[in-house]
Design an enzyme around this catalytic site. Structure first.
Site, short mmCIF file in Angstrom:
data_model
loop_
_atom_site.label_atom_id
_atom_site.label_comp_id
_atom_site.label_asym_id
_atom_site.label_seq_id
_atom_site.Cartn_x
_atom_site.Cartn_y
_atom_site.Cartn_z
N ILE A 66 0.87 -1.17 0.00
CA ILE A 66 0.00 0.00 0.00
C ILE A 66 0.91 1.22 0.00
O ILE A 66 1.95 1.22 0.68
CB ILE A 66 -0.97 0.01 1.21
N VAL A 68 0.95 5.76 -0.87
CA VAL A 68 0.33 7.01 -1.28
C VAL A 68 1.45 7.92 -1.78
O VAL A 68 2.50 8.03 -1.14
CB VAL A 68 -0.43 7.67 -0.10
N ARG A 74 -0.90 12.44 4.13
CA ARG A 74 -1.48 13.19 5.25
C ARG A 74 -2.82 13.81 4.92
O ARG A 74 -3.26 14.75 5.56
CB ARG A 74 -0.52 14.26 5.77
N GLY A 76 -5.60 11.59 4.20
CA GLY A 76 -6.61 10.56 4.39
C GLY A 76 -6.66 9.49 3.32
O GLY A 76 -7.45 8.56 3.41
N GLY A 78 -4.51 7.11 2.57
CA GLY A 78 -4.12 5.81 3.08
C GLY A 78 -5.29 5.10 3.76
O GLY A 78 -5.53 3.92 3.54
N GLU A 100 2.60 -6.79 6.80
CA GLU A 100 3.88 -6.50 7.44
C GLU A 100 4.14 -5.02 7.30
O GLU A 100 3.82 -4.42 6.26
CB GLU A 100 5.04 -7.27 6.78
N ASN A 105 8.32 2.62 10.62
CA ASN A 105 7.37 3.39 9.81
C ASN A 105 6.21 3.86 10.70
O ASN A 105 5.13 3.27 10.73
CB ASN A 105 6.86 2.53 8.64
N TYR A 112 -2.56 1.86 10.76
CA TYR A 112 -3.02 0.50 11.05
C TYR A 112 -3.61 0.40 12.46
O TYR A 112 -4.59 -0.30 12.68
CB TYR A 112 -1.89 -0.51 10.85
#
Length: 145
Positions: A66, A68, A74, A76, A78, A100, A105, A112
């Site tokens: 994933i 961006v 920053r 939204g 993601g 993972e 990060n 998450y």
């Protein structure tokens, strides 16, 4: 998204990740040809700002990547991508989503965490640069911030 989107997905991946971590068009094609694999771009095909690739097998899904683009971080995106992945994976019968993430990060880990992911394990020296990865899991459906 099908194999026809491989070039777009590769271009987005290149924009989102540093050299050495980028996936080429051939890799995208190979993944999208695998049973249960699907891609998502956002916010839509006309204005791609990010991507996600996921694989569903039986009642579990794995978020393969994933990202961006820097210009859209920053804002939204993601969370929107993660919600789209979760909804599609759930519609395909998945009850859990695994992924993972690099231990360093912080931005991804916060995303998450807001979505309800919990630590399930650690993969030492998982990434090419030697960084460790946390294995995270969440029940589907979930809401991502």
């Amino acid at each position: 998204m099908g194999v026809a989107a491989s070039a777009l997905l590769a271009a987005l991946h290149e924009c989102c990740f540093p050299p050495g971590e980028r996936w080429a068009e051939a890799a995208m094609k190979e993944l999208l040809l695998m049973p249960g694999c699907f891609g998502v771009i956002g916010p839509d095909a006309d204005r791609p700002a990010g991507l996600a690739l996921t694989r569903v097998a039986a009642d579990e899904a794995e978020l393969l990547t994933i990202g961006v683009s820097p210009a859209h971080r920053r804002g939204g995106e993601g969370g929107r991508l993660l919600r789209a992945v979760g909804a599609e994976a759930a519609s395909r019968g998945a009850g859990r989503l695994f992924l993972e993430v690099a231990t360093g990060n912080a931005a991804a880990r916060a995303l998450y965490r807001r979505a309800g992911f919990e630590e399930a394990g650690l993969r030492r020296r998982y990434y090419p640069n030697g960084d460790d990865a946390l294995v995270l899991t969440a029940r589907l459906p979930f809401s991502a911030g």
